[in-house]
Design a protein around this motif. Structure first.
Motif, mmCIF file in Angstrom:
data_model
loop_
_atom_site.group_PDB
_atom_site.id
_atom_site.type_symbol
_atom_site.label_atom_id
_atom_site.label_comp_id
_atom_site.label_asym_id
_atom_site.label_seq_id
_atom_site.Cartn_x
_atom_site.Cartn_y
_atom_site.Cartn_z
ATOM 1 N N GLY A 744 2.218 9.024 -11.574
ATOM 2 C CA GLY A 744 3.664 10.138 -12.553
ATOM 3 C C GLY A 744 4.859 10.072 -11.498
ATOM 4 N N ILE A 745 5.302 11.264 -11.808
ATOM 5 C CA ILE A 745 6.957 11.174 -10.889
ATOM 6 C C ILE A 745 6.419 12.222 -9.774
ATOM 7 C CG2 ILE A 745 9.299 11.770 -11.024
ATOM 8 C CD1 ILE A 745 9.404 9.948 -13.704
ATOM 9 N N SER A 746 6.936 12.271 -8.914
ATOM 10 C CA SER A 746 7.537 12.819 -7.356
ATOM 11 C C SER A 746 8.441 13.015 -6.988
ATOM 12 C CB SER A 746 6.464 12.234 -6.636
ATOM 13 O OG SER A 746 6.482 12.924 -5.091
ATOM 14 N N THR A 747 8.584 14.671 -6.768
ATOM 15 C CA THR A 747 9.739 15.009 -6.145
ATOM 16 C C THR A 747 9.802 15.584 -4.344
ATOM 17 O OG1 THR A 747 9.548 17.126 -7.060
ATOM 18 C CG2 THR A 747 10.801 15.917 -8.033
ATOM 19 N N ALA A 748 8.747 15.413 -4.232
ATOM 20 C CA ALA A 748 8.241 15.564 -2.705
ATOM 21 C C ALA A 748 8.978 14.757 -1.454
ATOM 22 C CB ALA A 748 6.662 15.519 -2.302
ATOM 23 N N ARG A 749 8.951 15.152 -0.302
ATOM 24 C CA ARG A 749 9.689 13.945 0.704
ATOM 25 C C ARG A 749 8.826 13.971 1.699
ATOM 26 N NH1 ARG A 749 12.880 17.708 -1.958
ATOM 27 N NH2 ARG A 749 15.489 17.357 -2.050
ATOM 28 N N ILE A 750 7.696 14.183 1.012
ATOM 29 C CA ILE A 750 6.251 13.614 2.061
ATOM 30 C C ILE A 750 5.822 12.131 0.968
ATOM 31 C CG2 ILE A 750 4.472 14.337 4.026
ATOM 32 C CD1 ILE A 750 6.026 16.470 4.241
ATOM 33 N N HIS A 751 5.519 11.851 1.539
ATOM 34 C CA HIS A 751 4.432 10.366 0.736
ATOM 35 C C HIS A 751 5.485 9.633 0.285
ATOM 36 C CE1 HIS A 751 1.162 7.779 0.290
ATOM 37 N NE2 HIS A 751 0.902 8.295 -0.796
ATOM 38 N N ALA A 752 4.812 9.761 -0.872
ATOM 39 C CA ALA A 752 5.223 8.772 -2.120
ATOM 40 C C ALA A 752 6.551 9.938 -2.716
ATOM 41 C CB ALA A 752 4.352 8.548 -3.204
ATOM 42 N N ARG A 753 7.465 8.945 -3.226
ATOM 43 C CA ARG A 753 8.674 9.563 -3.884
ATOM 44 C C ARG A 753 9.200 8.760 -5.071
ATOM 45 N NH1 ARG A 753 14.188 12.265 -2.680
ATOM 46 N NH2 ARG A 753 14.113 14.520 -2.737
ATOM 47 N N GLY A 754 9.492 9.746 -6.350
ATOM 48 C CA GLY A 754 10.091 9.012 -7.911
ATOM 49 C C GLY A 754 8.746 8.685 -8.843
ATOM 50 N N PRO A 755 9.004 7.678 -9.282
ATOM 51 C CA PRO A 755 7.395 6.510 -9.474
ATOM 52 C C PRO A 755 6.814 6.588 -8.903
ATOM 53 C CG PRO A 755 9.638 5.991 -11.017
ATOM 54 C CD PRO A 755 10.069 7.104 -9.395
ATOM 55 N N VAL A 756 5.750 6.812 -8.808
ATOM 56 C CA VAL A 756 4.441 6.155 -8.250
ATOM 57 C C VAL A 756 4.074 5.296 -8.513
ATOM 58 C CG1 VAL A 756 2.815 7.170 -6.224
ATOM 59 C CG2 VAL A 756 4.715 8.453 -6.892
ATOM 60 N N GLY A 757 4.054 4.119 -8.109
ATOM 61 C CA GLY A 757 2.607 3.029 -8.565
ATOM 62 C C GLY A 757 1.502 3.199 -7.508
ATOM 63 N N LEU A 758 0.901 1.263 -7.031
ATOM 64 C CA LEU A 758 0.208 1.902 -6.573
ATOM 65 C C LEU A 758 0.843 1.415 -4.939
ATOM 66 C CD1 LEU A 758 -2.091 -0.229 -5.853
ATOM 67 C CD2 LEU A 758 -1.160 -2.626 -6.102
ATOM 68 N N GLU A 759 2.330 1.513 -4.493
ATOM 69 C CA GLU A 759 1.880 1.541 -3.125
ATOM 70 C C GLU A 759 1.813 2.866 -2.545
ATOM 71 O OE1 GLU A 759 2.674 -0.157 -0.759
ATOM 72 O OE2 GLU A 759 3.054 -2.144 -2.079
ATOM 73 N N GLY A 760 2.276 3.795 -3.974
ATOM 74 C CA GLY A 760 1.954 5.800 -3.323
ATOM 75 C C GLY A 760 0.205 5.806 -3.446
ATOM 76 N N LEU A 761 -0.548 5.205 -3.896
ATOM 77 C CA LEU A 761 -1.684 5.634 -3.787
ATOM 78 C C LEU A 761 -2.729 4.443 -2.898
ATOM 79 C CD1 LEU A 761 -2.587 5.143 -7.340
ATOM 80 C CD2 LEU A 761 -1.874 7.259 -6.095
ATOM 81 N N LEU A 762 -1.762 4.735 -1.780
ATOM 82 C CA LEU A 762 -2.225 4.050 -0.432
ATOM 83 C C LEU A 762 -2.054 4.868 0.796
ATOM 84 C CD1 LEU A 762 -1.380 -0.254 -1.137
ATOM 85 C CD2 LEU A 762 -3.871 1.438 -1.222
ATOM 86 N N THR A 763 -2.534 4.596 1.676
ATOM 87 C CA THR A 763 -2.077 5.381 3.099
ATOM 88 C C THR A 763 -2.800 4.376 4.214
ATOM 89 O OG1 THR A 763 -3.043 7.427 4.240
ATOM 90 C CG2 THR A 763 -4.743 6.378 3.089
ATOM 91 N N THR A 764 -3.061 4.642 5.030
ATOM 92 C CA THR A 764 -2.318 4.133 6.486
ATOM 93 C C THR A 764 -4.157 4.148 7.533
ATOM 94 O OG1 THR A 764 -0.951 4.698 7.920
ATOM 95 C CG2 THR A 764 -0.750 2.840 6.412
ATOM 96 N N LYS A 765 -4.515 3.593 8.316
ATOM 97 C CA LYS A 765 -5.245 2.894 9.719
ATOM 98 C C LYS A 765 -4.918 2.581 10.355
ATOM 99 C CE LYS A 765 -9.303 0.613 8.673
ATOM 100 N NZ LYS A 765 -11.251 1.033 7.749
ATOM 101 N N TRP A 766 -4.987 2.930 11.543
ATOM 102 C CA TRP A 766 -4.742 1.715 12.989
ATOM 103 C C TRP A 766 -6.219 1.795 13.481
ATOM 104 C CZ3 TRP A 766 0.216 1.395 14.626
ATOM 105 C CH2 TRP A 766 1.113 2.614 13.539
ATOM 106 N N VAL A 767 -6.342 -0.002 13.289
ATOM 107 C CA VAL A 767 -7.456 -0.440 14.366
ATOM 108 C C VAL A 767 -6.521 -1.138 15.207
ATOM 109 C CG1 VAL A 767 -8.636 -2.597 13.405
ATOM 110 C CG2 VAL A 767 -8.328 -1.447 11.861
ATOM 111 N N LEU A 768 -7.980 -0.948 16.005
ATOM 112 C CA LEU A 768 -7.556 -1.608 18.406
ATOM 113 C C LEU A 768 -8.622 -2.391 18.086
ATOM 114 C CD1 LEU A 768 -5.913 -0.820 20.692
ATOM 115 C CD2 LEU A 768 -6.572 0.962 20.801
ATOM 116 N N ARG A 769 -8.424 -3.575 18.547
ATOM 117 C CA ARG A 769 -9.165 -4.268 19.696
ATOM 118 C C ARG A 769 -9.007 -4.810 20.629
ATOM 119 N NH1 ARG A 769 -7.872 -6.200 13.980
ATOM 120 N NH2 ARG A 769 -10.151 -6.245 12.652
#
Length: 803
Positions: A744-769
């Motif tokens: 889809g196309i997002s007009t939000a200003r947080i997370h993905a914006r514009g045409p949302v492809g693969l990158e927009g369906l990912l989030t992140t996590k932090w790994v500490l060793r």
């Protein structure tokens, strides 16, 4: 009376000095204990020849509704109010706010042509309040003064006998109902019964006769057990066989009356959300959306309600008895402050509220079970190697072309059924062709390539301190819900993106594309099955409404609507607790500067408006620099729009320049979605930017000019998801951007914006060793200090700790 004064001041109702219900005396009824309510329905059917209020019953009684959506057809409804709903939390007095909202809903439903009956508790609680006040007031003044104010509050009161409380509270309870209903010009009638009153056939027929007459006159009967004389309930006598139910509480009373009165629906309001598979509050307790008689063995009941003499087990038994008698039942929460004001109307509208009792168990899993299956399989999908996910997508791409005949046949079937119901623009969205399937296949292969570097990608590496390193990596969002209208090509696109990003996927397509969606979903699951993850993508084919799906906040992590602006707005309103990725409207602008090329302007405007006018990236407003008016360029633009059969609406400023203008726009914030557009005049590029910021939807906006400085200012100043220079707005698309496809196309200003492809369906996590470090080690008294040194990032790099 003190109690009357309290209620008068709280509600604005007059103090009660007697009941005005003399015309409707309490009734007593009797029946032979071995008789069946079905045996007395002959007398009821004789009364059924009398025409009811305004809307006749929609169906023959005898079989309950199989699905929630059918509850909209209910014409005769019994609302049972439990003690926990009617009384306050201190069990001493009535919950006035809740009762007022319930009364309002009953009146609203009644005015819509339905017959309403109320079975209520509360007489004991109300009487207890009145008697306590009487006891306190009867204390001698000397005793009160001697005790002091604080001691008086803590003064122990005698245990009040329930029957005495009921006798003192019944008239006040009824007077309160009457006063509340009177505010809506609705008449009520009181009926009191006990279990012993059902032992006489003549009195049972009297009850049926009286209730039918009241309903015929559009009067709301308010029914209660006569607790002033009721004997103590007999142990284990709640149900006596299939055909006789013992009236030992208001649950069983409501069930019996609902069946004998041939009610379509019984709504039992309690202080819990509905029926859970184990006691509410326990760690693994799950609210059951629908309950079937054969599932009784799977329920573990908890303790009974804080008030009243019944518990959930009694409610379920009564509900199942009513269900067997042909009355549908919903048990729901009538005390929650956020839903009390619309819980009854929501149930009658078929919304997913509480627990719905049904005798028809669907062949497939429920949507909740589908979501759980998707989440479980999605975790396995996310753990696959990138090459494995890429293989799945390539197989799906192959299946789209190998099985195209099967797909096109299903699509033809959908088209034939939809041709008389959908607009030409919607039919175009619904239609598939060999070329569309080939393009889909190519797009999926692009996604397969990008999936090689998606889940588990290291974005950042930092050495926090010696032998303590941190990395930020990409991970799936979780469970996605994609709701789409008409466009079946959306299904394989979104499926491929979900596979590439390791997300579980729940799909809800429009009914108009049911056959096409079914075969495309089967192909997606076939591709997933090579690694045993076919359940990661689920197609919702049950009768769930969009609003119901939006309430699964504990199961769904992100909702992505694909369809009309109205659909997106509806979902954004309904999904109060789940993030929604999308755009509410596609109000796209093309600004033609006074230094624009004639050929480029004509070509861009035609493509932006006429190539696919129903698309969200189509031009809706054409902004023209004032200096272009009465020039050959402007004339050619108007001629082109006329040739393409585009209906033009004049903006206020443009209309002021014309002697005979086209119809003036009603709003500059209009998304036409058809061969229509607005033309407005601006004095400068800056005014065009200001206009777009005020009236646009931050979707896609275009400038046509040969002046590079003007173009760069436009591109920098405009705050839209997509901003183009000398290019059609129709390029705002994931496939055209090289993303392979878009969700889809997002007009939000947080997370993905514009045409949302693969990158927009990912989030992140932090790994500490680390090696046993604690935060205290880095305090002022600690022996360690932070370093925070950035480290190089390698693709799929797995850090090794330094030793």
């Amino acid at each position: 009376m003190l109690t009357q004064s309290i209620y008068s001041s709280l509600t604005g109702f007059p103090a009660w000095h007697g009941s005005s219900l003399g015309a409707f005396p309490a009734l007593s009824l009797h029946a032979d204990p071995s008789s069946s309510p079905f045996l007395t329905l002959h007398a009821v059917r004789q009364w059924s020849n009398v025409p009811f209020f305004t809307v006749p019953l929609a169906r023959a009684h005898g079989k309950s509704f199989a699905h929630r959506s059918e509850l909209r057809q209910a014409k005769r409804i019994v609302v049972k109010l439990g003690s926990a709903v009617v009384t306050r939390g201190d069990e001493c007095g009535l919950a006035l706010g809740r009762l007022a909202s319930i009364v309002e809903q009953v009146v609203l439903i009644n005015r819509n042509g339905r017959e309403m009956m109320i079975v209520t508790s509360g007489a004991v609680a109300f009487g207890k309040q009145r008697l306590r006040h009487e006891i306190l007031l009867s204390q001698s003044v000397r005793q009160a003064l001697h005790s002091g104010q604080n001691q008086l509050k803590d003064m122990s009161l005698p245990v009040l006998e329930a029957r005495a409380c009921a006798a003192a509270g019944q008239s006040g309870l009824m007077a309160l109902y009457e006063a509340m209903f009177t505010q809506y010009s609705t008449c009520t009638a009181q009926i009191l019964v006990t279990n012993l009153d059902f032992h006489d056939d003549q009195k049972r027929r009297n009850l049926n006769s009286t209730l039918h007459e009241l309903l015929r006159m559009n009067i709301v009967p308010i029914i209660n057990t006569n607790d002033a004389v009721v004997p103590p309930p007999e142990p284990n006598s709640d149900l006596q066989g299939v055909n006789v139910i013992s009236i030992k509480d208001n649950d069983s009373l409501a069930a019996r009356l609902a069946v004998e009165m041939r009610a379509d629906l019984l709504i039992a309001l309690s202080d819990v959300e509905g029926l859970y598979d184990s006691p509410p509050g326990s760690d693994d307790a799950k609210l059951l959306d629908t309950f079937y008689p054969g599932d009784q063995h799977s329920i573990t009941y908890g303790t009974k309600s804080r008030v009243g003499i019944g518990g959930m087990e009694a409610k379920v038994k009564a509900a199942l008895w009513a269900l067997q008698g042909g009355t549908s039942v919903v048990i729901a929460n009538g005390t929650h402050p956020k839903v009390t004001g619309h819980v009854i109307t929501d149930i009658v509208e078929g919304k997913k509220v509480g627990t719905f009792f049904s005798e028809v168990k669907p062949a497939g899993p429920t949507v909740e079970q589908q979501t759980e299956m998707a989440r479980s399989a999605g975790r396995t999908l996310a753990s696959l190697e990138p090459e494995q996910r890429s293989d799945i997508i390539c197989i799906l791409a192959d299946l789209l072309t190998e099985r195209k005949d099967e797909i096109l046949s299903a699509n033809k079937n959908d088209m034939e059924h939809a041709v008389s119901r959908l607009s030409p623009a919607m039919l175009k969205r619904l239609s598939l062709s060999s070329s569309k399937l080939n393009s889909l296949s190519i797009g999926l292969r692009l996604i397969a390539v990008s999936s090689q570097d998606s889940v588990g990608r290291v974005l950042r590496r930092t050495r926090v301190a010696n032998k303590l390193e941190l990395e930020q990596i990409t991970v799936p969002i979780g469970v996605l819900l994609v709701i789409f209208e008409s466009r079946p090509d959306c299904l394989p696109q979104v499926s491929a993106l979900a596979i590439a990003s390791g997300n579980a996927l729940l799909l809800k397509g429009g009914k108009e594309a049911a056959n096409t969606n079914r075969i495309l979903h089967e192909l997606a699951q076939e591709a997933l099955s090579i690694h045993g993850d076919k359940d990661a993508i689920q197609l919702v084919s049950t009768r769930e409404e969009v609003e119901d799906l939006c309430r699964l906040e504990k199961m769904i992590d992100l909702i992505i609507p694909r369809g009309s602006s109205q659909l997106v707005r509806d979902i954004q309103r309904a999904a109060k607790s789940i993030p929604v990725l999308g755009h509410s409207e596609g109000i796209c602008h093309v600004y033609v500067d006074h230094e624009a090329s004639v050929d480029k302007a004509i070509k861009i405007i035609r493509d932006s408006k006429c190539d696919y006018p129903a698309a969200c990236n189509a031009m809706e407003t054409l902004l023209v620099h004032r200096d272009l008016l009465r020039t050959p360029l402007f004339d050619q633009i108007i001629d082109m729009l006329r040739t393409e059969h585009v209906k033009v609406h004049a903006g206020p400023k443009f209309a002021s320049y014309l002697t005979f203008s086209p119809s003036e726009v009603k709003s500059l914030r209009t998304e036409y979605g058809d061969l229509e557009c607005c033309i407005e005049v601006v004095d400068s590029m800056q005014e065009a930017v200001d206009h777009i910021h005020k009236y646009g939807s931050s979707h896609t906006d275009v400038i046509v000019t040969e002046n590079e400085d003007t173009a760069e200012q436009f591109l920098q100043q405009l705050d839209s998801a997509c901003v183009f220079w000398n290019a059609s707005s129709r390029f705002a698309d994931g496939y055209r951007f090289g993303l392979g496809a878009e969700v889809g196309i997002s007009t939000a200003r947080i997370h993905a914006r514009g045409p949302v492809g693969l990158e927009g369906l990912l989030t992140t996590k932090w790994v500490l060793r680390g090696e046993g470090q604690t935060a205290a080690d880095f305090s002022e008294q600690g022996s360690m200090t932070y370093l925070h040194e950035n480290l190089p990032v390698a693709r799929n790099f797995k850090m090794k700790m330094e030793h």
